[in-house]
Design a protein around this motif. Sequence first.
Motif, PDB file in Angstrom:
ATOM      1  N   PRO A 179      45.202  53.725 -17.506  1.00 49.87           N
ATOM      2  CA  PRO A 179      46.108  54.701 -16.882  1.00 49.87           C
ATOM      3  C   PRO A 179      46.225  54.429 -15.387  1.00 49.87           C
ATOM      4  O   PRO A 179      45.236  54.052 -14.744  1.00 49.87           O
ATOM      5  N   LEU A 180      47.414  54.570 -14.845  1.00 44.53           N
ATOM      6  CA  LEU A 180      47.642  54.375 -13.417  1.00 44.53           C
ATOM      7  C   LEU A 180      46.802  55.377 -12.646  1.00 44.53           C
ATOM      8  O   LEU A 180      46.908  56.585 -12.870  1.00 44.53           O
ATOM      9  N   GLU A 181      45.961  54.880 -11.745  1.00 42.31           N
ATOM     10  CA  GLU A 181      45.068  55.739 -10.975  1.00 42.31           C
ATOM     11  C   GLU A 181      45.873  56.739 -10.159  1.00 42.31           C
ATOM     12  O   GLU A 181      46.798  56.373  -9.437  1.00 42.31           O
ATOM     13  N   GLY A 182      45.523  58.021 -10.292  1.00 41.93           N
ATOM     14  CA  GLY A 182      46.231  59.075  -9.566  1.00 41.93           C
ATOM     15  C   GLY A 182      47.644  59.303 -10.056  1.00 41.93           C
ATOM     16  O   GLY A 182      48.439  59.956  -9.392  1.00 41.93           O
ATOM     17  N   GLY A 183      47.952  58.741 -11.243  1.00 46.70           N
ATOM     18  CA  GLY A 183      49.323  58.797 -11.744  1.00 46.70           C
ATOM     19  C   GLY A 183      49.706  60.130 -12.334  1.00 46.70           C
ATOM     20  O   GLY A 183      48.877  60.891 -12.820  1.00 46.70           O
ATOM     21  N   THR A 231      49.943  44.655 -28.216  1.00 45.93           N
ATOM     22  CA  THR A 231      49.122  45.127 -27.108  1.00 45.93           C
ATOM     23  C   THR A 231      49.465  46.585 -26.814  1.00 45.93           C
ATOM     24  O   THR A 231      50.443  47.114 -27.320  1.00 45.93           O
ATOM     25  N   ASP A 232      48.673  47.214 -26.007  1.00 44.20           N
ATOM     26  CA  ASP A 232      48.917  48.609 -25.635  1.00 44.20           C
ATOM     27  C   ASP A 232      49.971  48.673 -24.552  1.00 44.20           C
ATOM     28  O   ASP A 232      50.384  47.646 -24.040  1.00 44.20           O
ATOM     29  N   PRO A 233      50.468  49.800 -24.098  1.00 41.53           N
ATOM     30  CA  PRO A 233      50.175  51.105 -24.655  1.00 41.53           C
ATOM     31  C   PRO A 233      50.966  51.415 -25.915  1.00 41.53           C
ATOM     32  O   PRO A 233      50.538  52.210 -26.726  1.00 41.53           O
ATOM     33  N   TRP A 266      57.213  59.196 -25.672  1.00 36.15           N
ATOM     34  CA  TRP A 266      57.131  60.572 -26.137  1.00 36.15           C
ATOM     35  C   TRP A 266      55.717  61.103 -25.998  1.00 36.15           C
ATOM     36  O   TRP A 266      54.754  60.376 -26.065  1.00 36.15           O
ATOM     37  N   GLY A 267      55.585  62.396 -25.799  1.00 38.97           N
ATOM     38  CA  GLY A 267      54.286  63.037 -25.639  1.00 38.97           C
ATOM     39  C   GLY A 267      53.893  63.133 -24.175  1.00 38.97           C
ATOM     40  O   GLY A 267      54.639  62.745 -23.286  1.00 38.97           O
ATOM     41  N   GLN A 268      52.713  63.664 -23.913  1.00 43.16           N
ATOM     42  CA  GLN A 268      52.210  63.776 -22.536  1.00 43.16           C
ATOM     43  C   GLN A 268      51.427  62.515 -22.216  1.00 43.16           C
ATOM     44  O   GLN A 268      50.327  62.310 -22.748  1.00 43.16           O
ATOM     45  N   ASN A 269      51.977  61.684 -21.333  1.00 41.26           N
ATOM     46  CA  ASN A 269      51.358  60.399 -21.039  1.00 41.26           C
ATOM     47  C   ASN A 269      51.543  60.020 -19.581  1.00 41.26           C
ATOM     48  O   ASN A 269      52.570  60.320 -18.981  1.00 41.26           O
ATOM     49  N   PRO A 270      50.574  59.287 -19.040  1.00 44.16           N
ATOM     50  CA  PRO A 270      50.744  58.707 -17.707  1.00 44.16           C
ATOM     51  C   PRO A 270      51.385  57.320 -17.837  1.00 44.16           C
ATOM     52  O   PRO A 270      51.576  56.817 -18.945  1.00 44.16           O
ATOM     53  N   PHE A 271      51.687  56.706 -16.709  1.00 42.09           N
ATOM     54  CA  PHE A 271      52.005  55.283 -16.704  1.00 42.09           C
ATOM     55  C   PHE A 271      50.711  54.535 -16.983  1.00 42.09           C
ATOM     56  O   PHE A 271      49.622  54.964 -16.588  1.00 42.09           O
ATOM     57  N   PHE A 272      50.831  53.404 -17.648  1.00 47.49           N
ATOM     58  CA  PHE A 272      49.700  52.510 -17.852  1.00 47.49           C
ATOM     59  C   PHE A 272      49.992  51.226 -17.101  1.00 47.49           C
ATOM     60  O   PHE A 272      51.156  50.824 -16.964  1.00 47.49           O
ATOM     61  N   VAL A 273      48.940  50.566 -16.602  1.00 45.68           N
ATOM     62  CA  VAL A 273      49.092  49.325 -15.848  1.00 45.68           C
ATOM     63  C   VAL A 273      48.149  48.263 -16.399  1.00 45.68           C
ATOM     64  O   VAL A 273      47.110  48.574 -16.985  1.00 45.68           O
ATOM     65  N   SER A 274      48.542  47.010 -16.190  1.00 39.50           N
ATOM     66  CA  SER A 274      47.729  45.853 -16.551  1.00 39.50           C
ATOM     67  C   SER A 274      48.025  44.754 -15.548  1.00 39.50           C
ATOM     68  O   SER A 274      49.145  44.673 -15.024  1.00 39.50           O
ATOM     69  N   ASP A 275      47.061  43.924 -15.258  1.00 38.17           N
ATOM     70  CA  ASP A 275      47.343  42.744 -14.440  1.00 38.17           C
ATOM     71  C   ASP A 275      48.375  41.893 -15.166  1.00 38.17           C
ATOM     72  O   ASP A 275      48.261  41.689 -16.383  1.00 38.17           O
ATOM     73  N   GLU A 276      49.360  41.376 -14.418  1.00 37.47           N
ATOM     74  CA  GLU A 276      50.382  40.541 -15.053  1.00 37.47           C
ATOM     75  C   GLU A 276      49.796  39.296 -15.690  1.00 37.47           C
ATOM     76  O   GLU A 276      50.329  38.777 -16.653  1.00 37.47           O
TER      77      GLU A 276
END
Length: 188
Positions: free
Chosen positions: A148-152, A109-111, A130-140
């Motif tokens: 991508p985490l909104e406003g992250g 699965t991602d990310p 590594w690299g330029q990345n935001p936090f990623f979220v998923s429903d548990e």
Amino acid sequence: DSGAGIIESKDGGDNWNVIERQGWGQGHSIRFLYEPELGLGDSNTWLLGTQGPGYWRTSDAGKTWQKVSDNGIAHGGGTSYYNRDGVLFASGSPKNLRSTDNGLTWTPTDPGSSTCVFGDGKRLYSAPAWGQNPFFVSDESDGMNWQPLEGGQVFDNGGPYEMVFDKVNHILYASMWEQGVWAMKVEP
């Protein structure tokens, strides 16, 4: 060179048992696949992530090992997390992993390219190391679809390598590779 190995103590470190090396190379993550509150596993069931040949599982305290995924851990480590339904998530490279049978089988699965995946009881959090990345979220309850985490914040070379959740104050702490420790207030 047969690589690094595993040692185990059952008496608080007074004595150590060397687990036979399997030629996994160097740099591993290991954890018990034991979640008593969910009735999963026991102290003899372990998950070992390697930087090369993948993830391995033992149910007899390291006497025998079964390769359970070609996907391994990212350089720098790996973590795993159980949601309240007993679904197990593991960080990895090139993809993170999801298991519904306590680590016997895995779905990529991602990310991905992550050294940490963690949850707060409602959402999962992860980010590439590594690299330029935001936090990623998923429903548990899902763990397959990530956004991508909104406003992250976007982090340069430094997703989380460890996370912990303060259940009382609803704060997710993330120890980042190059940006120190971050705290994020989440909705209860």
